[in-house]
Scaffold this motif. Structure first.
Motif, PDB file in Angstrom:
ATOM      1  N   ARG A 367       0.830  -1.211   0.000  1.00 35.67           N
ATOM      2  CA  ARG A 367       0.000   0.000   0.000  1.00 35.67           C
ATOM      3  C   ARG A 367       0.862   1.258   0.000  1.00 35.67           C
ATOM      4  NH1 ARG A 367      -4.236  -0.288   4.684  1.00 35.67           N
ATOM      5  NH2 ARG A 367      -4.741   1.757   3.806  1.00 35.67           N
ATOM      6  N   LYS A 368       1.858   1.272  -0.881  1.00 36.97           N
ATOM      7  CA  LYS A 368       2.710   2.444  -1.060  1.00 36.97           C
ATOM      8  C   LYS A 368       2.344   3.146  -2.361  1.00 36.97           C
ATOM      9  CE  LYS A 368       5.680   1.927   2.444  1.00 36.97           C
ATOM     10  NZ  LYS A 368       5.968   2.948   3.466  1.00 36.97           N
ATOM     11  N   ASN A 369       2.551   4.454  -2.379  1.00 36.54           N
ATOM     12  CA  ASN A 369       2.314   5.245  -3.579  1.00 36.54           C
ATOM     13  C   ASN A 369       3.665   5.549  -4.216  1.00 36.54           C
ATOM     14  OD1 ASN A 369       1.259   6.832  -5.588  1.00 36.54           O
ATOM     15  ND2 ASN A 369       0.964   8.626  -4.283  1.00 36.54           N
ATOM     16  N   PRO A 370       4.043   4.839  -5.293  1.00 34.46           N
ATOM     17  CA  PRO A 370       5.358   5.054  -5.895  1.00 34.46           C
ATOM     18  C   PRO A 370       5.477   6.417  -6.561  1.00 34.46           C
ATOM     19  CG  PRO A 370       4.063   3.539  -7.232  1.00 34.46           C
ATOM     20  CD  PRO A 370       3.267   3.801  -5.987  1.00 34.46           C
ATOM     21  N   VAL A 371       6.608   7.061  -6.366  1.00 33.06           N
ATOM     22  CA  VAL A 371       6.880   8.370  -6.965  1.00 33.06           C
ATOM     23  C   VAL A 371       8.231   8.295  -7.660  1.00 33.06           C
ATOM     24  CG1 VAL A 371       7.263  10.825  -6.543  1.00 33.06           C
ATOM     25  CG2 VAL A 371       5.561   9.584  -5.196  1.00 33.06           C
ATOM     26  N   PHE A 372       8.267   8.485  -8.966  1.00 36.24           N
ATOM     27  CA  PHE A 372       9.505   8.459  -9.725  1.00 36.24           C
ATOM     28  C   PHE A 372      10.176   9.825  -9.625  1.00 36.24           C
ATOM     29  CE2 PHE A 372       7.107   4.988 -11.513  1.00 36.24           C
ATOM     30  CZ  PHE A 372       8.062   4.008 -11.710  1.00 36.24           C
ATOM     31  N   THR A 384      11.184  15.269   2.671  1.00 39.39           N
ATOM     32  CA  THR A 384      10.650  15.597   3.993  1.00 39.39           C
ATOM     33  C   THR A 384       9.231  15.085   4.219  1.00 39.39           C
ATOM     34  OG1 THR A 384       9.928  17.746   3.120  1.00 39.39           O
ATOM     35  CG2 THR A 384      12.081  17.660   4.195  1.00 39.39           C
ATOM     36  N   SER A 385       8.638  14.435   3.221  1.00 36.86           N
ATOM     37  CA  SER A 385       7.237  14.041   3.369  1.00 36.86           C
ATOM     38  C   SER A 385       6.972  12.573   3.103  1.00 36.86           C
ATOM     39  CB  SER A 385       6.356  14.873   2.418  1.00 36.86           C
ATOM     40  OG  SER A 385       6.747  14.676   1.068  1.00 36.86           O
ATOM     41  N   PHE A 386       7.930  11.829   2.529  1.00 36.54           N
ATOM     42  CA  PHE A 386       7.613  10.461   2.115  1.00 36.54           C
ATOM     43  C   PHE A 386       7.391   9.538   3.303  1.00 36.54           C
ATOM     44  CE2 PHE A 386      11.978   9.800   3.135  1.00 36.54           C
ATOM     45  CZ  PHE A 386      12.174   8.430   3.294  1.00 36.54           C
ATOM     46  N   GLY A 387       8.014   9.833   4.448  1.00 34.46           N
ATOM     47  CA  GLY A 387       7.876   8.951   5.602  1.00 34.46           C
ATOM     48  C   GLY A 387       6.509   8.973   6.237  1.00 34.46           C
ATOM     49  N   THR A 388       5.816  10.104   6.135  1.00 34.56           N
ATOM     50  CA  THR A 388       4.514  10.250   6.796  1.00 34.56           C
ATOM     51  C   THR A 388       3.334  10.099   5.846  1.00 34.56           C
ATOM     52  OG1 THR A 388       4.652  12.656   6.487  1.00 34.56           O
ATOM     53  CG2 THR A 388       5.484  11.753   8.561  1.00 34.56           C
ATOM     54  N   GLU A 389       3.576  10.181   4.551  1.00 41.03           N
ATOM     55  CA  GLU A 389       2.472  10.150   3.592  1.00 41.03           C
ATOM     56  C   GLU A 389       2.412   8.858   2.792  1.00 41.03           C
ATOM     57  OE1 GLU A 389       2.465  13.594   1.111  1.00 41.03           O
ATOM     58  OE2 GLU A 389       2.738  14.998   2.766  1.00 41.03           O
ATOM     59  N   ARG A 390       3.113   7.809   3.256  1.00 41.25           N
ATOM     60  CA  ARG A 390       3.103   6.503   2.595  1.00 41.25           C
ATOM     61  C   ARG A 390       3.553   6.596   1.152  1.00 41.25           C
ATOM     62  NH1 ARG A 390       1.621   2.826   5.740  1.00 41.25           N
ATOM     63  NH2 ARG A 390       1.687   1.339   4.026  1.00 41.25           N
ATOM     64  N   LEU A 391       4.500   7.474   0.888  1.00 39.29           N
ATOM     65  CA  LEU A 391       5.081   7.593  -0.443  1.00 39.29           C
ATOM     66  C   LEU A 391       6.348   6.743  -0.513  1.00 39.29           C
ATOM     67  CD1 LEU A 391       4.775  11.465  -0.926  1.00 39.29           C
ATOM     68  CD2 LEU A 391       3.225   9.713  -1.775  1.00 39.29           C
ATOM     69  N   CYS A 392       6.657   6.268  -1.692  1.00 38.45           N
ATOM     70  CA  CYS A 392       7.877   5.482  -1.904  1.00 38.45           C
ATOM     71  C   CYS A 392       8.633   6.070  -3.086  1.00 38.45           C
ATOM     72  CB  CYS A 392       7.543   4.019  -2.148  1.00 38.45           C
ATOM     73  SG  CYS A 392       9.014   2.994  -2.391  1.00 38.45           S
ATOM     74  N   PRO A 393       9.692   6.849  -2.839  1.00 39.89           N
ATOM     75  CA  PRO A 393      10.481   7.405  -3.945  1.00 39.89           C
ATOM     76  C   PRO A 393      11.178   6.288  -4.722  1.00 39.89           C
ATOM     77  CG  PRO A 393      10.986   8.488  -1.843  1.00 39.89           C
ATOM     78  CD  PRO A 393      10.189   7.262  -1.526  1.00 39.89           C
TER      79      PRO A 393
END
Length: 633
Positions: A367-372, A384-393
């Motif tokens: 349930r991660k939102n991948p971000v390229f 500064t935001s990927f840890g709290t917003e379930r983002l995955c760089p």
């Protein structure tokens, strides 16, 4: 059957509740001590409250910081001479509040939704901030650079967009007053064999590109068999320093092509620490299945801020990569995916690997939102935001051509420091130091390395030596450093930092991994420790150690059934020991894959220091379980 996501949410709630309970208890103990010493509440009320930046409140920080930014920018553009002094004071207060580092955004800013989706254009909705012309941006940049220099800081341009919606982001950073206050970011690097972990770290920390045959990684290997096989088998530690201007600190031989020079010309801790305003330490973990126990220990004991999962573009997310991803998700550690070897991978194979990674990240288990990350702006904003917003760089890099390396360096430079995580580490608590490594160093004695989970240690005596009763402690800024020729002495260490202690007159056999040092209290420690003299030699003591505890567990996989007296290897923080199941509340008395139960465990070898709310993993072969400690028995 309990879903993994539901169970993870429940154990996270249990963990947070127990941590809050412990912190409240610490506060009550402090108030009780104050009353015993004759201090009253009126004395505490008479103390001045800590200074706040204009506009700060206890609510959401983001809107308040935006208001402060706008006020600073308005003062800098003002023609009134007195406003410049006000702007300088506001900048100094802003840097103090943000621990010496701040990203100042000027101009129209895009929404994160559009930016991370890769659909950003001039007509995209959600633009925020005050629109600025290029002339205004240039004027503000000159003024803010001058103002920051007056308070002793440095300003660097992260990115500058001149067309469409003109905008610029500036990194404002104050050099740390001393080495002990240098912020550190801990990143665990995992991935399958031959995914490019050591090569990528060699390129990032040494600066020289790889030749396609592993030249960049030779400087990272510490054992002969690693050089012969090309495979990491131990927990290695590499660091990358960033200066006040944001530039990476690299050796003078960064452009050398000689493997011997690359291996020999390594910058030490002391050399990097003197120049660095931020340090990123990489925990290089093994990728082979036979070293999974070592990898698990590195993930649980190192308290990393994020896990960097290396995926070879030519092979995809295979083997131990899936295992490492599952462990990171089970421990609720933010994940960063780095797809390597894009220079040697055919486009169709690369596209298939990217498709596979995205599919797994979006699956119900992740349930991660991948971000390229394909721009510096995206790298800055997501850090500064990927840890709290379930983002995955997701980074796509080549260690041979250098493609994508600037993006990941910028991302690492912008990551918040590990010790800044107040939810995980509490500075105002009594000292608690967990031991993760133990060595015997010639002419020094027993040396332990570990993480300060709570509290702080001050050493104000010259040369940082402190005579404590019959023993001596020396505090070193080592952070899992093995070569003690490359060390930096510090005078203070706080919760969240990794430090080493040289313990004099203490035998190497008397100390082991998983032990803890805590602040001395009136209550004597109890439990079985093997050598009680340690608690009396130095001015710290071992707390209560227990043999049995109870926890809520979920069986992730087991090919048959788990019953009473089943034994497995437990990983809990810095603890790695075999445990036995002595009881469970399951009606049938057995556990299968997907079952959840309250289980009573017993340590086989010796008692350990554990606390309620600590997360645990246990494994034996392919059997895996996840849980949280709920009760000490």
């Amino acid at each position: 059957m309990t879903t993994l996501r539901t169970f993870q949410n429940e154990i996270e709630d249990i963990h947070n509740r127990e941590v809050l309970k412990q912190r409240v208890q610490v506060q009550l103990d402090k108030e009780k001590d104050q009353k015993n010493k004759g201090k009253t509440k009126e004395d505490s009320a008479a103390k001045p409250a800590p200074a706040k930046v204009d506009g700060e409140s206890d609510g959401s920080e983001r809107p308040n910081l935006q208001e402060i930014e706008e006020k600073i920018l308005a003062l800098l553009l003002s023609q009134n001479p007195g406003d410049h002094d006000l702007a300088r004071d506001q900048v100094a207060a802003l840097l103090t509040q943000s621990n010496g580092e701040y990203i100042l955004r000027i101009g129209h800013q895009p929404s994160h939704t559009e930016l991370f989706a890769g659909d950003l254009n001039d007509d995209s909705p959600g633009w925020t901030g005050t629109p600025r012309t290029n002339e205004e941006i240039d004027e503000i940049r000159v003024q803010i650079t001058k103002t920051v220099e007056e308070v002793g800081g440095k300003t660097s341009v992260l990115f500058n967009v001149r067309t469409g919606h003109p905008r610029i982001s500036l990194l404002i950073r104050l050099p740390p007053p001393n080495v002990s206050l240098t912020p550190e970011v801990r990143c665990a690097v995992v991935g399958n064999v031959d995914s490019g972990k050591s090569t990528t770290l060699g390129v990032l920390t040494r600066g020289a590109l790889d030749d396609g045959r592993g030249r960049a990684r030779v400087g990272l290997f510490r054992h002969k068999h690693e050089l012969e096989t090309g495979r990491t088998s131990s927990v290695g530690m590499e660091i990358l320093g960033f200066g006040p201007s944001g530039a990476p600190i690299l050796p003078n031989t960064a452009n050398s092509t000689d493997p011997d020079v690359i291996r020999r010309e390594k910058m030490g801790w002391e050399e990097i620490s003197i120049q660095a305003a931020k340090i990123v330490s990489f925990i290089d973990l093994a990728g082979h299945e036979r070293y999974l126990k070592t990898t698990l220990y590195g993930l649980t004991s190192g308290a990393p801020s994020c896990v960097i999962l290396m995926v070879g573009a030519n092979a995809g997310l295979i083997g131990m990569s899936k295992e490492h991803l599952a462990i990171a998700l089970a421990l609720s550690v933010p994940v960063v995916v780095c797809i390597t070897k894009i220079d040697m991978t055919p486009p169709n194979v690369l596209a298939e690997t990217v498709k596979q990674v995205v599919k797994i990240l979006k699956s119900p288990g992740c349930r991660k939102n991948p971000v390229f990350v394909k721009s510096i702006e995206t790298a800055v904003e997501i850090a500064t935001s990927f840890g709290t917003e379930r983002l995955c760089p997701i980074f796509q890099i080549s260690n041979v051509t250098g493609q994508g390396l600037d993006f990941i360096r910028t991302f690492l430079n912008m990551l918040p420091s590990s010790e800044g995580d107040t939810e995980k580490f509490a500075v105002n608590h009594p000292l608690e130091y967990s031991i993760t490594e133990v060595w015997s160093v010639p002419y020094v004695g027993t040396v332990v390395n570990g993480i300060i989970n709570a509290g702080a240690s001050k050493l104000a005596i010259p040369f940082y030596w402190v005579q404590i009763r019959m023993g001596t402690i020396k505090l070193l800024l080592s952070r899992l450093e093995v070569d003690f020729n490359d060390r930096a002495d510090v005078s203070r260490a706080e919760a969240g930092q990794c430090v080493s202690l040289a313990l004099k007159r203490i035998r190497r056999a008397a100390v082991r991994k998983g032990m803890v040092l805590v602040a001395k209290s009136d209550t004597p420690p109890r439990g079985e420790f093997g050598d009680d003299s340690i608690g009396s030699i130095i001015d710290v003591q071992f707390p209560i150690a227990i043999r049995q505890f109870e926890g809520q567990v979920l069986i992730l996989y087991h090919n048959t059934t788990l019953q009473k007296n089943y034994q497995a290897m437990l990983h809990c923080g810095a603890i790695r020991q075999t445990v036995r199941i002595v009881g469970m509340d399951h009606p049938q008395g057995v556990l299968r894959t997907g079952d959840r139960a309250t289980v009573q465990f017993e340590f086989i070898s010796h008692p350990e220091f554990v606390k309620e709310g600590m997360k645990l993993l246990f494994r034996e072969g392919k059997t895996k379980g996840l849980g949280v400690i709920t009760k000490l028995l």
